[in-house]
Scaffold this active site. Structure first.
Site, mmCIF file in Angstrom:
data_model
loop_
_atom_site.group_PDB
_atom_site.id
_atom_site.type_symbol
_atom_site.label_atom_id
_atom_site.label_comp_id
_atom_site.label_asym_id
_atom_site.label_seq_id
_atom_site.Cartn_x
_atom_site.Cartn_y
_atom_site.Cartn_z
ATOM 1 N N GLU A 38 0.863 -1.189 0.000
ATOM 2 C CA GLU A 38 0.000 0.000 0.000
ATOM 3 C C GLU A 38 0.904 1.246 0.000
ATOM 4 O OE1 GLU A 38 -2.072 0.094 3.737
ATOM 5 O OE2 GLU A 38 -3.468 1.660 3.129
ATOM 6 N N LYS A 109 -9.527 2.248 -1.821
ATOM 7 C CA LYS A 109 -9.731 1.571 -0.523
ATOM 8 C C LYS A 109 -11.078 1.954 0.092
ATOM 9 C CE LYS A 109 -7.125 0.821 3.804
ATOM 10 N NZ LYS A 109 -5.877 1.202 4.503
ATOM 11 N N CYS A 142 -5.105 -3.418 2.541
ATOM 12 C CA CYS A 142 -4.803 -3.459 3.972
ATOM 13 C C CYS A 142 -6.022 -3.666 4.862
ATOM 14 C CB CYS A 142 -4.018 -2.202 4.359
ATOM 15 S SG CYS A 142 -3.003 -2.475 5.847
ATOM 16 N N VAL A 169 -0.050 -2.293 10.675
ATOM 17 C CA VAL A 169 0.537 -1.880 11.957
ATOM 18 C C VAL A 169 0.026 -2.753 13.104
ATOM 19 C CG1 VAL A 169 1.036 0.489 11.294
ATOM 20 C CG2 VAL A 169 -1.220 -0.056 12.182
HETATM 21 C C1 ACM Z 1 -3.932 0.026 7.146
HETATM 22 O O1 ACM Z 1 -5.035 -0.132 6.639
HETATM 23 N N1 ACM Z 1 -2.938 0.593 6.502
HETATM 24 C C2 ACM Z 1 -3.678 -0.456 8.518
#
Ligand code: ACM
Length: 269
Positions: A38, A109, A142, A169
């Protein structure tokens, strides 16, 4: 087909340098499909929306997409890579899909994580599936992992492989992808980043451990936590067309959507 993740530590704001790193790491990689992390060209920890806007790029005519298309052409591969997409006054945490013949699609996203909600607009389209020849490919980014609806939607649309650029994370996703793959009988390629972004008095450390997961939940390959590394695995995407758990249960056909009304509510009542 051969599927690959490429994990590394992007340097915040150094788009040209990060693209050079990607090119160096991919030089020896032979794969039909290569997934990059990402926001792999910019780094992650923005401190304001204008800062993200300054590093945003149009699709399909941005500099990063241009470089990715050149690499895809040279290697005869398809690539999925995360970047900031600028579209008019909108700004998306996006992943582009490019192939040897050029740009193909962008995914925006849908489930923004934490302060991303301050920097980006949420994705405004349904996750889509693309036939890239070697497989039918779904894209998620992510934190979309936390919402089983994302992977399920892609599986219901016929995805055999999930491309999953990430900047993780929290420590849960790699293990959770075992369940996402098992419950949908799909492959997933999670390409995470390594290292840390230290900006605006904050530090965010990323968990590495990029992973390729099979439809039966087997972890086919997992990278180290800190290594700059490309991992390649030979997979047979046709295995993802068999949704049978046993002779009596099918991961998709055995669903009982008539009892899942709450799933279709837009918000909690
Ligand atoms: C994330 O979605 N970068 C934790």
């Amino acid at each position: 087909m051969k599927a690959a993740y490429c994990q590394f530590t992007p340097v915040f704001g150094d788009v040209a340098g990060n693209l050079r790193t990607i090119e160096r790491l991919l030089k020896s990689v032979e794969a039909d499909l290569i997934i990059l992390p990402e926001l792999c060209n910019t780094g992650y920890l923005f401190t304001s929306r204008p800062e993200a806007e300054a590093l945003g790029e149009a699709f399909p005519r941005g500099k990063t997409t241009e470089v990715l298309c050149r690499i895809a052409g040279e290697k005869g591969s398809h690539l999925v890579a995360g970047l900031v997409e600028k579209s008019g006054d909108r700004l998306y945490n996006a992943a582009v899909l490019v192939g040897p013949a050029g740009p193909i699609a962008v995914y925006r996203k849908v489930h923004l994580f934490s302060e991303e909600t301050l920097w980006f607009d949420p994705g405004d389209r349904e996750p889509a599936v693309h036939d890239i020849g070697s497989c039918r490919l779904g894209i998620m980014i992510c934190f979309d992992w936390l919402f089983p609806e994302t992977a399920r939607t892609l599986a219901l649309k016929g995805a055999e492989v999930l491309a999953h650029p990430a900047n993780l994370v929290l420590p849960y996703c790699q293990d959770a992808m075992v369940t996402r793959c098992l419950e949908n009988r799909v492959f997933a390629v999670t390409a995470n980043r390594t290292g840390a972004d230290v900006r605006g008095g904050r530090e965010l450390r990323f968990t590495g451990k990029s992973q390729i997961t099979a439809p039966d939940g087997t972890i086919l390959r997992r990278a180290a936590e800190t290594a700059e590394e490309a991992g390649v695995v030979e997979i047979d995407p046709s295995l993802a067309r068999n949704k049978a758990i046993n002779p009596f249960n099918d991961a998709l056909q055995s669903r009982r959507p008539e009892f899942y009304g709450e799933l279709c509510r837009l918000k909690r009542p």
